[in-house]
Design a protein around this motif. Structure first.
Motif, PDB file in Angstrom:
ATOM      1  N   MET A 166       0.753  -1.126  -0.124  1.00  0.00           N
ATOM      2  CA  MET A 166       0.156  -0.331  -0.595  1.00  0.00           C
ATOM      3  C   MET A 166       0.605   1.095   0.158  1.00  0.00           C
ATOM      4  N   VAL A 167       2.138   0.968   0.514  1.00  0.00           N
ATOM      5  CA  VAL A 167       3.143   2.514   1.391  1.00  0.00           C
ATOM      6  C   VAL A 167       3.653   2.699  -0.296  1.00  0.00           C
ATOM      7  N   ILE A 168       4.046   1.592  -1.219  1.00  0.00           N
ATOM      8  CA  ILE A 168       4.302   1.866  -2.675  1.00  0.00           C
ATOM      9  C   ILE A 168       3.483   2.459  -3.042  1.00  0.00           C
ATOM     10  N   PHE A 169       2.108   1.378  -3.288  1.00  0.00           N
ATOM     11  CA  PHE A 169       1.652   2.566  -4.240  1.00  0.00           C
ATOM     12  C   PHE A 169       0.645   3.792  -4.243  1.00  0.00           C
ATOM     13  N   VAL A 170       0.631   4.384  -3.048  1.00  0.00           N
ATOM     14  CA  VAL A 170       0.422   5.243  -3.091  1.00  0.00           C
ATOM     15  C   VAL A 170       1.563   6.428  -3.188  1.00  0.00           C
ATOM     16  N   GLU A 171       2.722   6.071  -2.964  1.00  0.00           N
ATOM     17  CA  GLU A 171       3.886   6.624  -3.575  1.00  0.00           C
ATOM     18  C   GLU A 171       3.854   6.785  -4.940  1.00  0.00           C
ATOM     19  N   LEU A 172       3.513   5.527  -5.361  1.00  0.00           N
ATOM     20  CA  LEU A 172       3.669   5.767  -7.015  1.00  0.00           C
ATOM     21  C   LEU A 172       2.116   7.035  -7.805  1.00  0.00           C
ATOM     22  N   PHE A 173       1.226   6.295  -7.129  1.00  0.00           N
ATOM     23  CA  PHE A 173      -0.347   7.298  -7.296  1.00  0.00           C
ATOM     24  C   PHE A 173      -0.034   8.823  -6.608  1.00  0.00           C
ATOM     25  N   SER A 174       0.717   8.821  -6.290  1.00  0.00           N
ATOM     26  CA  SER A 174       1.256  10.247  -5.223  1.00  0.00           C
ATOM     27  C   SER A 174       2.063  10.833  -6.967  1.00  0.00           C
ATOM     28  N   ASN A 175       2.539  10.620  -6.962  1.00  0.00           N
ATOM     29  CA  ASN A 175       3.403  11.852  -8.784  1.00  0.00           C
ATOM     30  C   ASN A 175       2.307  11.956  -9.623  1.00  0.00           C
ATOM     31  N   PHE A 176       1.248  11.386  -9.728  1.00  0.00           N
ATOM     32  CA  PHE A 176       0.217  11.590 -10.343  1.00  0.00           C
ATOM     33  C   PHE A 176      -0.788  12.616 -10.232  1.00  0.00           C
ATOM     34  N   ILE A 177      -1.570  12.361  -9.002  1.00  0.00           N
ATOM     35  CA  ILE A 177      -2.010  12.600  -8.029  1.00  0.00           C
ATOM     36  C   ILE A 177      -1.374  14.281  -6.818  1.00  0.00           C
ATOM     37  N   ALA A 178      -1.741  15.421  -7.099  1.00  0.00           N
ATOM     38  CA  ALA A 178      -0.803  16.348  -6.175  1.00  0.00           C
ATOM     39  C   ALA A 178      -1.871  16.138  -4.926  1.00  0.00           C
ATOM     40  N   ILE A 179      -1.092  15.527  -3.813  1.00  0.00           N
ATOM     41  CA  ILE A 179      -1.700  15.577  -2.480  1.00  0.00           C
ATOM     42  C   ILE A 179      -1.124  16.263  -1.576  1.00  0.00           C
ATOM     43  N   VAL A 180       0.676  17.292  -2.053  1.00  0.00           N
ATOM     44  CA  VAL A 180       1.102  18.026  -1.409  1.00  0.00           C
ATOM     45  C   VAL A 180       0.684  19.075  -2.026  1.00  0.00           C
TER      46      VAL A 180
END
Length: 73
Positions: A59-73
């Motif tokens: 889950m942590v790996i997938f969050v990191e991968l998806f956060s590159n495509f969706i701006a969360i910060v």
């Protein structure tokens, strides 16, 4: 440089506003469950010492991968 692009925006579903991190974590969790079940069906579960830690790590790996495509910060 336009600073408005780096500001996080809520994702709206009708009248419901969700933070982008919640959407990313939900998708990542569902994907991690799917990968864990696939590993179980293939017989790879016997090589995993702790399934809970492995699922959380996925889950942590997938969050990191998806956060590159969706701006969360």
């Amino acid at each position: 440089m336009n600073t408005m692009l780096s500001i996080p925006h809520e994702i709206s579903f009708g009248e419901i506003y969700l933070p982008p991190l919640l959407v990313v974590m939900t998708i990542a969790y569902l994907l991690a469950i799917g990968v864990s079940q696939m590993c179980g069906k293939l017989g790879w579960h016997k090589y995993i010492y702790s399934p809970a830690i492995a699922e959380f790590s996925l889950m942590v790996i997938f969050v990191e991968l998806f956060s590159n495509f969706i701006a969360i910060v």
